[in-house]
Design a protein around this motif. Structure first.
Motif, PDB file in Angstrom:
ATOM      1  N   THR A   1       0.835  -1.209   0.000  1.00 42.82           N
ATOM      2  CA  THR A   1       0.000   0.000   0.000  1.00 42.82           C
ATOM      3  C   THR A   1       0.866   1.254   0.000  1.00 42.82           C
ATOM      4  OG1 THR A   1      -0.231  -0.082   2.401  1.00 42.82           O
ATOM      5  CG2 THR A   1      -1.971  -1.113   1.104  1.00 42.82           C
ATOM      6  N   ALA A   2       2.033   1.149  -0.600  1.00 47.68           N
ATOM      7  CA  ALA A   2       2.958   2.269  -0.801  1.00 47.68           C
ATOM      8  C   ALA A   2       3.629   2.749   0.480  1.00 47.68           C
ATOM      9  CB  ALA A   2       2.261   3.434  -1.507  1.00 47.68           C
ATOM     10  N   ALA A   3       3.519   1.981   1.554  1.00 45.97           N
ATOM     11  CA  ALA A   3       4.174   2.394   2.793  1.00 45.97           C
ATOM     12  C   ALA A   3       5.661   2.039   2.786  1.00 45.97           C
ATOM     13  CB  ALA A   3       3.481   1.760   3.992  1.00 45.97           C
ATOM     14  N   GLY A   4       6.041   1.026   2.018  1.00 47.92           N
ATOM     15  CA  GLY A   4       7.438   0.655   1.891  1.00 47.92           C
ATOM     16  C   GLY A   4       8.063   0.170   3.187  1.00 47.92           C
ATOM     17  N   ASP A   5       9.397   0.243   3.243  1.00 48.43           N
ATOM     18  CA  ASP A   5      10.140  -0.218   4.418  1.00 48.43           C
ATOM     19  C   ASP A   5       9.706   0.502   5.685  1.00 48.43           C
ATOM     20  OD1 ASP A   5      11.664  -2.018   2.960  1.00 48.43           O
ATOM     21  OD2 ASP A   5      13.368  -0.650   2.753  1.00 48.43           O
ATOM     22  N   GLU A   6       9.526   1.810   5.578  1.00 48.49           N
ATOM     23  CA  GLU A   6       9.150   2.596   6.749  1.00 48.49           C
ATOM     24  C   GLU A   6       7.812   2.133   7.320  1.00 48.49           C
ATOM     25  OE1 GLU A   6      10.001   4.002   3.801  1.00 48.49           O
ATOM     26  OE2 GLU A   6      12.006   4.693   4.298  1.00 48.49           O
ATOM     27  N   GLY A   7       6.880   1.817   6.450  1.00 48.05           N
ATOM     28  CA  GLY A   7       5.575   1.344   6.892  1.00 48.05           C
ATOM     29  C   GLY A   7       5.641   0.000   7.584  1.00 48.05           C
ATOM     30  N   VAL A   8       6.454  -0.903   7.018  1.00 43.85           N
ATOM     31  CA  VAL A   8       6.619  -2.238   7.610  1.00 43.85           C
ATOM     32  C   VAL A   8       7.244  -2.113   8.999  1.00 43.85           C
ATOM     33  CG1 VAL A   8       7.871  -4.427   7.408  1.00 43.85           C
ATOM     34  CG2 VAL A   8       6.724  -3.462   5.412  1.00 43.85           C
ATOM     35  N   ILE A   9       8.292  -1.333   9.102  1.00 45.40           N
ATOM     36  CA  ILE A   9       8.973  -1.149  10.389  1.00 45.40           C
ATOM     37  C   ILE A   9       8.038  -0.487  11.402  1.00 45.40           C
ATOM     38  CG2 ILE A   9      10.847   0.090  11.548  1.00 45.40           C
ATOM     39  CD1 ILE A   9      12.469  -0.420   8.915  1.00 45.40           C
ATOM     40  N   ALA A  10       7.311   0.533  10.970  1.00 49.39           N
ATOM     41  CA  ALA A  10       6.386   1.227  11.866  1.00 49.39           C
ATOM     42  C   ALA A  10       5.304   0.273  12.371  1.00 49.39           C
ATOM     43  CB  ALA A  10       5.756   2.420  11.159  1.00 49.39           C
ATOM     44  N   LYS A  11       4.765  -0.572  11.499  1.00 51.63           N
ATOM     45  CA  LYS A  11       3.715  -1.524  11.882  1.00 51.63           C
ATOM     46  C   LYS A  11       4.243  -2.521  12.900  1.00 51.63           C
ATOM     47  CE  LYS A  11       0.178  -4.401  11.500  1.00 51.63           C
ATOM     48  NZ  LYS A  11      -0.625  -4.435  12.699  1.00 51.63           N
ATOM     49  N   ILE A  12       5.402  -3.093  12.630  1.00 51.61           N
ATOM     50  CA  ILE A  12       5.965  -4.092  13.536  1.00 51.61           C
ATOM     51  C   ILE A  12       6.323  -3.458  14.881  1.00 51.61           C
ATOM     52  CG2 ILE A  12       7.970  -5.579  13.918  1.00 51.61           C
ATOM     53  CD1 ILE A  12       7.685  -6.420  10.974  1.00 51.61           C
ATOM     54  N   LEU A  13       6.929  -2.284  14.868  1.00 52.74           N
ATOM     55  CA  LEU A  13       7.254  -1.605  16.126  1.00 52.74           C
ATOM     56  C   LEU A  13       6.004  -1.271  16.925  1.00 52.74           C
ATOM     57  CD1 LEU A  13      10.193   0.761  15.158  1.00 52.74           C
ATOM     58  CD2 LEU A  13      10.271  -1.280  16.591  1.00 52.74           C
ATOM     59  N   ALA A  14       4.960  -0.835  16.242  1.00 53.68           N
ATOM     60  CA  ALA A  14       3.703  -0.526  16.936  1.00 53.68           C
ATOM     61  C   ALA A  14       3.122  -1.788  17.572  1.00 53.68           C
ATOM     62  CB  ALA A  14       2.704   0.084  15.955  1.00 53.68           C
ATOM     63  N   ASP A  15       3.169  -2.909  16.845  1.00 53.22           N
ATOM     64  CA  ASP A  15       2.653  -4.168  17.388  1.00 53.22           C
ATOM     65  C   ASP A  15       3.476  -4.630  18.584  1.00 53.22           C
ATOM     66  OD1 ASP A  15       0.757  -4.116  15.401  1.00 53.22           O
ATOM     67  OD2 ASP A  15       1.719  -5.664  14.165  1.00 53.22           O
ATOM     68  N   VAL A  16       4.789  -4.491  18.489  1.00 49.12           N
ATOM     69  CA  VAL A  16       5.668  -4.892  19.596  1.00 49.12           C
ATOM     70  C   VAL A  16       5.414  -4.007  20.807  1.00 49.12           C
ATOM     71  CG1 VAL A  16       8.078  -4.942  20.372  1.00 49.12           C
ATOM     72  CG2 VAL A  16       7.459  -5.941  18.167  1.00 49.12           C
ATOM     73  N   ARG A  17       5.341  -2.706  20.589  1.00 48.08           N
ATOM     74  CA  ARG A  17       5.103  -1.788  21.712  1.00 48.08           C
ATOM     75  C   ARG A  17       3.751  -2.035  22.365  1.00 48.08           C
ATOM     76  NH1 ARG A  17       7.663   2.689  18.224  1.00 48.08           N
ATOM     77  NH2 ARG A  17       9.783   2.670  19.007  1.00 48.08           N
ATOM     78  N   GLU A  18       2.743  -2.324  21.559  1.00 49.02           N
ATOM     79  CA  GLU A  18       1.403  -2.585  22.094  1.00 49.02           C
ATOM     80  C   GLU A  18       1.385  -3.846  22.952  1.00 49.02           C
ATOM     81  OE1 GLU A  18      -2.750  -4.189  20.263  1.00 49.02           O
ATOM     82  OE2 GLU A  18      -1.777  -2.559  19.188  1.00 49.02           O
ATOM     83  N   ARG A  19       2.073  -4.865  22.512  1.00 57.47           N
ATOM     84  CA  ARG A  19       2.045  -6.149  23.209  1.00 57.47           C
ATOM     85  C   ARG A  19       3.059  -6.227  24.343  1.00 57.47           C
ATOM     86  NH1 ARG A  19      -0.670 -11.038  24.053  1.00 57.47           N
ATOM     87  NH2 ARG A  19       0.900 -12.568  24.507  1.00 57.47           N
ATOM     88  N   ILE A  20       4.258  -5.738  24.093  1.00 57.32           N
ATOM     89  CA  ILE A  20       5.367  -5.959  25.019  1.00 57.32           C
ATOM     90  C   ILE A  20       5.744  -4.700  25.785  1.00 57.32           C
ATOM     91  CG2 ILE A  20       7.781  -6.680  25.163  1.00 57.32           C
ATOM     92  CD1 ILE A  20       7.178  -8.338  22.598  1.00 57.32           C
ATOM     93  N   GLY A  21       5.584  -3.566  25.188  1.00 55.32           N
ATOM     94  CA  GLY A  21       5.940  -2.314  25.845  1.00 55.32           C
ATOM     95  C   GLY A  21       7.224  -1.730  25.300  1.00 55.32           C
ATOM     96  N   SER A  22       8.285  -2.494  25.326  1.00 55.14           N
ATOM     97  CA  SER A  22       9.551  -2.024  24.770  1.00 55.14           C
ATOM     98  C   SER A  22      10.444  -3.218  24.481  1.00 55.14           C
ATOM     99  CB  SER A  22      10.261  -1.085  25.734  1.00 55.14           C
ATOM    100  OG  SER A  22      10.786  -1.826  26.810  1.00 55.14           O
ATOM    101  N   PHE A  23      11.448  -3.002  23.658  1.00 55.19           N
ATOM    102  CA  PHE A  23      12.372  -4.073  23.336  1.00 55.19           C
ATOM    103  C   PHE A  23      13.202  -4.494  24.541  1.00 55.19           C
ATOM    104  CE2 PHE A  23      11.791  -2.713  18.893  1.00 55.19           C
ATOM    105  CZ  PHE A  23      11.512  -3.946  18.346  1.00 55.19           C
ATOM    106  N   ALA A  24      13.335  -3.611  25.509  1.00 61.32           N
ATOM    107  CA  ALA A  24      14.151  -3.919  26.684  1.00 61.32           C
ATOM    108  C   ALA A  24      13.604  -5.118  27.451  1.00 61.32           C
ATOM    109  CB  ALA A  24      14.244  -2.700  27.597  1.00 61.32           C
ATOM    110  N   ARG A  25      12.287  -5.290  27.436  1.00 55.35           N
ATOM    111  CA  ARG A  25      11.687  -6.394  28.173  1.00 55.35           C
ATOM    112  C   ARG A  25      11.465  -7.630  27.303  1.00 55.35           C
ATOM    113  NH1 ARG A  25       6.775  -3.208  30.143  1.00 55.35           N
ATOM    114  NH2 ARG A  25       5.815  -5.087  29.356  1.00 55.35           N
ATOM    115  N   TRP A  26      11.864  -7.576  26.056  1.00 50.80           N
ATOM    116  CA  TRP A  26      11.607  -8.665  25.127  1.00 50.80           C
ATOM    117  C   TRP A  26      12.835  -9.556  25.016  1.00 50.80           C
ATOM    118  CZ3 TRP A  26      11.136  -8.196  19.143  1.00 50.80           C
ATOM    119  CH2 TRP A  26      10.562  -9.342  18.629  1.00 50.80           C
ATOM    120  N   SER A  27      12.670 -10.822  25.229  1.00 48.13           N
ATOM    121  CA  SER A  27      13.771 -11.760  25.084  1.00 48.13           C
ATOM    122  C   SER A  27      13.903 -12.181  23.631  1.00 48.13           C
ATOM    123  CB  SER A  27      13.522 -12.997  25.951  1.00 48.13           C
ATOM    124  OG  SER A  27      14.490 -13.976  25.670  1.00 48.13           O
TER     125      SER A  27
END
Length: 68
Positions: free
Chosen positions: A35-61
């Motif tokens: 949908t024309a979001a490209g790399d930035e869109g993919v990264i933004a989506k994955i980061l948003a999903d990770v933050r929503e579920r886990i909070g931050s990468f610091a707590r993610w194993s």
């Protein structure tokens, strides 16, 4: 090449973010790219999903599931 990378990344992230249907999550990530979001869109989506579920990468194993 980007499609394969996005597919592998989505499969890797699906479990930690709580995606119950891995293939649907992969399709969602591929759709973000097409949908024309490209790399930035993919990264933004994955980061948003990770933050929503886990909070931050610091707590993610990053260990494989079988090692936990």
């Amino acid at each position: 090449m980007q499609s394969r990378r996005d597919r592998v990344l989505a499969q890797w992230v699906a479990e930690p973010v709580g995606a119950t249907d891995v293939q649907a999550y992969v399709a969602e990530i591929i759709d973000v790219r097409t949908t024309a979001a490209g790399d930035e869109g993919v990264i933004a989506k994955i980061l948003a999903d990770v933050r929503e579920r886990i909070g931050s990468f610091a707590r993610w194993s990053f260990e494989p599931t079988w090692r936990r």
